[in-house]
Design a protein around this motif. Structure first.
Motif, PDB file in Angstrom:
ATOM      1  N   LEU A  70      -9.104   4.157   0.067  1.00 36.73           N
ATOM      2  CA  LEU A  70      -9.343   2.874   0.732  1.00 36.73           C
ATOM      3  C   LEU A  70     -10.825   2.565   0.863  1.00 36.73           C
ATOM      4  CD1 LEU A  70      -6.345   3.548   1.484  1.00 36.73           C
ATOM      5  CD2 LEU A  70      -6.725   2.241   3.578  1.00 36.73           C
ATOM      6  N   GLU A 102      -4.611  -7.475   4.820  1.00 34.73           N
ATOM      7  CA  GLU A 102      -3.382  -7.408   5.605  1.00 34.73           C
ATOM      8  C   GLU A 102      -2.768  -8.807   5.631  1.00 34.73           C
ATOM      9  OE1 GLU A 102      -4.099  -5.613   9.405  1.00 34.73           O
ATOM     10  OE2 GLU A 102      -5.016  -3.815   8.528  1.00 34.73           O
ATOM     11  N   GLY A 132      -0.029   4.973  -1.024  1.00 35.87           N
ATOM     12  CA  GLY A 132      -1.242   4.893  -1.824  1.00 35.87           C
ATOM     13  C   GLY A 132      -1.151   5.486  -3.206  1.00 35.87           C
ATOM     14  N   VAL A 180      -1.490   0.432   6.981  1.00 36.65           N
ATOM     15  CA  VAL A 180      -2.923   0.621   6.727  1.00 36.65           C
ATOM     16  C   VAL A 180      -3.503   1.600   7.745  1.00 36.65           C
ATOM     17  CG1 VAL A 180      -5.163  -0.517   6.513  1.00 36.65           C
ATOM     18  CG2 VAL A 180      -3.082  -1.693   5.752  1.00 36.65           C
ATOM     19  N   LEU A 218      -2.273   2.902  -5.849  1.00 39.94           N
ATOM     20  CA  LEU A 218      -3.706   2.645  -5.729  1.00 39.94           C
ATOM     21  C   LEU A 218      -4.514   3.792  -6.318  1.00 39.94           C
ATOM     22  CD1 LEU A 218      -6.228   1.202  -4.748  1.00 39.94           C
ATOM     23  CD2 LEU A 218      -5.831   2.197  -2.478  1.00 39.94           C
ATOM     24  N   GLU A 253      -1.167  -5.585   1.993  1.00 35.73           N
ATOM     25  CA  GLU A 253      -0.142  -4.892   2.781  1.00 35.73           C
ATOM     26  C   GLU A 253       0.238  -5.746   3.987  1.00 35.73           C
ATOM     27  OE1 GLU A 253       2.623  -2.990   4.387  1.00 35.73           O
ATOM     28  OE2 GLU A 253       1.824  -2.068   2.561  1.00 35.73           O
ATOM     29  N   LEU A 258       0.830  -1.213   0.000  1.00 35.56           N
ATOM     30  CA  LEU A 258       0.000   0.000   0.000  1.00 35.56           C
ATOM     31  C   LEU A 258       0.857   1.252   0.000  1.00 35.56           C
ATOM     32  CD1 LEU A 258      -2.674   1.541   0.270  1.00 35.56           C
ATOM     33  CD2 LEU A 258      -2.563   1.147   2.751  1.00 35.56           C
ATOM     34  N   HIS A 304      -4.276   9.983   1.180  1.00 34.11           N
ATOM     35  CA  HIS A 304      -4.898   8.835   0.521  1.00 34.11           C
ATOM     36  C   HIS A 304      -6.235   9.184  -0.122  1.00 34.11           C
ATOM     37  CE1 HIS A 304      -2.264   5.378   1.590  1.00 34.11           C
ATOM     38  NE2 HIS A 304      -1.831   6.245   2.477  1.00 34.11           N
ATOM     39  N   THR A 318     -10.424  -3.636  -2.136  1.00 38.22           N
ATOM     40  CA  THR A 318     -10.387  -4.518  -0.972  1.00 38.22           C
ATOM     41  C   THR A 318      -8.980  -4.463  -0.386  1.00 38.22           C
ATOM     42  OG1 THR A 318     -11.993  -6.029  -1.957  1.00 38.22           O
ATOM     43  CG2 THR A 318     -10.697  -6.872  -0.121  1.00 38.22           C
ATOM     44  N   ILE A 319      -8.873  -4.211   0.914  1.00 40.80           N
ATOM     45  CA  ILE A 319      -7.578  -4.170   1.600  1.00 40.80           C
ATOM     46  C   ILE A 319      -7.384  -5.486   2.354  1.00 40.80           C
ATOM     47  CG2 ILE A 319      -6.129  -2.978   3.292  1.00 40.80           C
ATOM     48  CD1 ILE A 319      -6.746  -1.275   0.861  1.00 40.80           C
ATOM     49  N   GLN A 367      -7.463  -5.349  -5.447  1.00 35.02           N
ATOM     50  CA  GLN A 367      -7.115  -5.915  -4.143  1.00 35.02           C
ATOM     51  C   GLN A 367      -5.729  -5.407  -3.762  1.00 35.02           C
ATOM     52  OE1 GLN A 367      -6.274 -10.178  -4.033  1.00 35.02           O
ATOM     53  NE2 GLN A 367      -7.460 -10.372  -2.164  1.00 35.02           N
ATOM     54  N   VAL A 368      -5.635  -4.765  -2.601  1.00 33.08           N
ATOM     55  CA  VAL A 368      -4.357  -4.246  -2.116  1.00 33.08           C
ATOM     56  C   VAL A 368      -3.917  -5.103  -0.933  1.00 33.08           C
ATOM     57  CG1 VAL A 368      -3.109  -2.255  -1.225  1.00 33.08           C
ATOM     58  CG2 VAL A 368      -5.005  -1.917  -2.822  1.00 33.08           C
TER      59      VAL A 368
END
Length: 224
Positions: free
Chosen positions: A114, A123, A73, A99, A76, A93, A70, A110, A120-121, A90-91
């Protein structure tokens, strides 16, 4: 001159150094020890990672995109501007604090990206996400650890080695693009891409949006 202020820090993967978020006026910096990983004034090459990929997928109506890392950003936001409304992005990180910073002190930077419904984030480790996918993505964009010769995570070697490139090829749809950002050139990595079954373009792009300053490298590798 306005002094830098450290806003927060977090344990970096590997545990040897801490990631530090710093601010000076409207400028942000993410540091690893004495090394600056990213700066909010330098966004040109990260944006190009998305725009150059989109240009090569312009005929794909509903692309599915994976962004590894990420950061601040930039990739993105450029992807959201470049890809159509039907895209799914889809990100992935690895560091939860990154985040958290995106939603906290760097929220204005950003710019709501997000919360975009296309996004979609996740982790997690992007190498793990890629390894679990089979012909899912039209593009995989990797901006992880300053590229193949990274600073942060020794395990990232697996992401850019033959095994990781083979997994990325499987995760891509036929004709899909693996786009890789790097702080500098790496002839051995370019050769590995070709040996892994990709048709490769190597682009030099400015780190900033101006026509001056350092150049970074982006590889655009298409799955046959």
């Amino acid at each position: 001159m306005i002094p830098w202020v450290e806003l927060d820090s977090a344990e970096a993967p590997g545990g040897r150094e801490r990631l530090r978020l710093k601010q000076r006026g409207t400028e942000f910096s993410i540091m690893l020890g004495a090394n600056e990983l990213m700066n909010s004034r330098l966004s040109g090459s990260e944006e190009a990672l998305a725009t150059l990929t989109q240009e090569r997928l312009a005929n794909v109506a509903k692309p599915t995109i994976l962004i590894g890392g990420l950061g601040m950003g930039f990739t993105l936001r450029a992807a959201l501007a470049a890809f159509p409304a039907e895209a799914r992005i889809q990100v992935v990180e690895l560091v939860p604090a990154v985040v958290r910073w995106a939603r906290g002190p760097m929220a204005e930077l950003h710019a709501g990206s997000l919360a975009d419904p296309r996004v979609t984030i996740v982790e997690s480790d992007v190498a793990k996400v890629i390894a679990e996918a089979n012909a899912v993505y039209d593009a995989i964009l990797l901006d992880v650890d300053n590229g193949p010769e990274g600073l942060t995570i020794e395990a990232n070697d697996a992401l850019y080695a033959h095994r990781g490139l083979a997994a990325a090829r499987v995760a891509l749809k036929p004709g899909g693009i693996l786009a890789v950002w790097s702080q500098g050139p790496d002839a051995r990595f370019a050769a590995r891409l070709k040996r892994s079954g990709f048709a490769v373009e190597e682009m030099r792009v400015r780190a900033s949006r101006s026509k001056r300053g350092a150049r970074h490298v982006i590889w655009l590798a298409r799955r046959a």
